[in-house]
Motif scaffolding. Structure first.
Motif, mmCIF file in Angstrom:
data_model
loop_
_atom_site.group_PDB
_atom_site.id
_atom_site.type_symbol
_atom_site.label_atom_id
_atom_site.label_comp_id
_atom_site.label_asym_id
_atom_site.label_seq_id
_atom_site.Cartn_x
_atom_site.Cartn_y
_atom_site.Cartn_z
ATOM 1 N N SER A 1 7.137 3.170 -9.513
ATOM 2 C CA SER A 1 6.455 2.033 -10.145
ATOM 3 C C SER A 1 7.355 0.802 -10.173
ATOM 4 O O SER A 1 6.887 -0.321 -9.973
ATOM 5 C CB SER A 1 5.991 2.400 -11.557
ATOM 6 N N ALA A 2 8.644 0.999 -10.392
ATOM 7 C CA ALA A 2 9.571 -0.137 -10.409
ATOM 8 C C ALA A 2 9.662 -0.783 -9.026
ATOM 9 O O ALA A 2 9.670 -2.015 -8.908
ATOM 10 C CB ALA A 2 10.953 0.315 -10.860
ATOM 11 N N ARG A 3 9.706 0.039 -7.979
ATOM 12 C CA ARG A 3 9.753 -0.498 -6.625
ATOM 13 C C ARG A 3 8.468 -1.256 -6.296
ATOM 14 O O ARG A 3 8.496 -2.321 -5.676
ATOM 15 C CB ARG A 3 9.969 0.622 -5.615
ATOM 16 N N ALA A 4 7.332 -0.709 -6.723
ATOM 17 C CA ALA A 4 6.048 -1.363 -6.468
ATOM 18 C C ALA A 4 5.962 -2.697 -7.211
ATOM 19 O O ALA A 4 5.510 -3.699 -6.648
ATOM 20 C CB ALA A 4 4.898 -0.443 -6.877
ATOM 21 N N GLN A 5 6.391 -2.721 -8.455
ATOM 22 C CA GLN A 5 6.353 -3.957 -9.238
ATOM 23 C C GLN A 5 7.301 -5.007 -8.666
ATOM 24 O O GLN A 5 6.994 -6.209 -8.677
ATOM 25 C CB GLN A 5 6.690 -3.671 -10.706
ATOM 26 N N ALA A 6 8.463 -4.560 -8.169
ATOM 27 C CA ALA A 6 9.411 -5.505 -7.569
ATOM 28 C C ALA A 6 8.817 -6.133 -6.304
ATOM 29 O O ALA A 6 8.940 -7.348 -6.078
ATOM 30 C CB ALA A 6 10.727 -4.797 -7.239
ATOM 31 N N LEU A 7 8.135 -5.323 -5.481
ATOM 32 C CA LEU A 7 7.497 -5.857 -4.280
ATOM 33 C C LEU A 7 6.373 -6.817 -4.655
ATOM 34 O O LEU A 7 6.204 -7.867 -4.029
ATOM 35 C CB LEU A 7 6.954 -4.722 -3.412
ATOM 36 N N GLN A 8 5.632 -6.474 -5.694
ATOM 37 C CA GLN A 8 4.557 -7.358 -6.165
ATOM 38 C C GLN A 8 5.121 -8.701 -6.603
ATOM 39 O O GLN A 8 4.564 -9.755 -6.285
ATOM 40 C CB GLN A 8 3.822 -6.689 -7.317
ATOM 41 N N SER B 1 -1.421 1.195 -12.263
ATOM 42 C CA SER B 1 -1.615 1.514 -10.849
ATOM 43 C C SER B 1 -2.985 1.032 -10.367
ATOM 44 O O SER B 1 -3.116 0.625 -9.210
ATOM 45 C CB SER B 1 -1.458 3.013 -10.605
ATOM 46 N N GLN B 2 -3.998 1.043 -11.222
ATOM 47 C CA GLN B 2 -5.308 0.513 -10.835
ATOM 48 C C GLN B 2 -5.240 -1.004 -10.620
ATOM 49 O O GLN B 2 -5.825 -1.542 -9.674
ATOM 50 C CB GLN B 2 -6.363 0.835 -11.882
ATOM 51 N N ALA B 3 -4.543 -1.682 -11.500
ATOM 52 C CA ALA B 3 -4.380 -3.128 -11.337
ATOM 53 C C ALA B 3 -3.606 -3.439 -10.067
ATOM 54 O O ALA B 3 -3.924 -4.391 -9.349
ATOM 55 C CB ALA B 3 -3.660 -3.714 -12.555
ATOM 56 N N TYR B 4 -2.617 -2.611 -9.771
ATOM 57 C CA TYR B 4 -1.843 -2.787 -8.540
ATOM 58 C C TYR B 4 -2.732 -2.601 -7.323
ATOM 59 O O TYR B 4 -2.657 -3.366 -6.357
ATOM 60 C CB TYR B 4 -0.686 -1.784 -8.531
ATOM 61 N N ARG C 1 0.836 -1.213 0.000
ATOM 62 C CA ARG C 1 0.000 0.000 0.000
ATOM 63 C C ARG C 1 0.865 1.256 0.000
ATOM 64 O O ARG C 1 0.567 2.230 -0.698
ATOM 65 C CB ARG C 1 -0.922 0.005 1.210
ATOM 66 N N LYS C 2 1.935 1.243 0.790
ATOM 67 C CA LYS C 2 2.831 2.400 0.835
ATOM 68 C C LYS C 2 3.472 2.638 -0.527
ATOM 69 O O LYS C 2 3.540 3.778 -1.000
ATOM 70 C CB LYS C 2 3.905 2.190 1.898
ATOM 71 N N ARG C 3 3.910 1.571 -1.165
ATOM 72 C CA ARG C 3 4.503 1.711 -2.509
ATOM 73 C C ARG C 3 3.456 2.215 -3.505
ATOM 74 O O ARG C 3 3.773 3.004 -4.394
ATOM 75 C CB ARG C 3 5.071 0.376 -2.974
#
Length: 193
Positions: free
Chosen positions: A124-131, A168-171, A103-105
């Motif tokens: 976005s890269a950090r969020a995708q890596a966490l995903q 970002s919506q899919a995330y 959520r923070k990412r």
């Protein structure tokens, strides 16, 4: 002497359950019932007691053995259930912490989009890596089906007018899915490998 007997009785009483104590008393009484029936009883029961004098203590003894076996089986099953529940709760707590990081990412990603500052797509890269990390964790613990449930397309409520989802919506939809997966893990609907 009386003090010693009370100490012995208390120590024996603390190591056995009341049901085992009652059964032991029945065994002691049953042992003496056979000879008593032979001398004082009449009818068919006295005849059986005289033929097989050792059968009286067998009944309460067999009850005691059965009770001990049932108690041991139930205790082992209870220990296994409690260990499973503790493991599921620990997994849910760990996944919950990952969900909060996710959520923070996601918020960092949305801030980056709203400010128009792309910063080379770091958020976005950090969020995708966490995903990807969370997806790999889910696959390792619960299998590919749970990972696909997490990674799959987001809910219809997050679709835009064109019918396509932004990244970002899919995330954001995956964050909601992870919450449902955590709930299922905690309830035991999803079992670990």
């Amino acid at each position: 002497m009386r003090a010693r007997l009370s100490v012995i009785a208390k120590s024996v009483g603390s190591t056995i359950s009341p049901l085992q104590g009652i059964t032991a008393t029945l065994i002691a009484l049953g042992t003496g019932a056979g000879p008593w029936l032979v001398h004082h009883g009449h009818g068919g029961l006295a005849v059986y007691a005289s033929r097989v004098p050792g059968w009286w203590p067998v009944i309460p003894t067999s009850l005691l053995v059965i009770l001990v076996l049932v108690k041991a089986t139930c205790a082992d099953a209870l220990k296994a259930r409690l260990a499973d529940r503790a493991q599921r709760n620990a997994d849910a707590v760990e996944l919950g912490a990952l969900r909060l990081r996710m959520r923070k990412r996601h918020l960092d990603w949305l801030k980056e989009q709203n400010h128009g500052v792309r910063m080379l797509g770091f958020a976005s890269a950090r969020a995708q890596a966490l995903q990807s990390e969370i997806g790999a964790t889910l696959e390792a613990r619960y299998g590919i089906d749970v990972r696909e449930r997490f990674i799959g397309a987001a809910d219809d409520s997050t679709r835009s007018l064109s019918g396509l989802l932004s990244e970002s919506q899919a995330y954001g939809g995956r964050i909601k899915r992870l919450r449902a997966i955590i709930s299922d893990v905690r309830r035991g609907r999803i079992k670990g490998r």
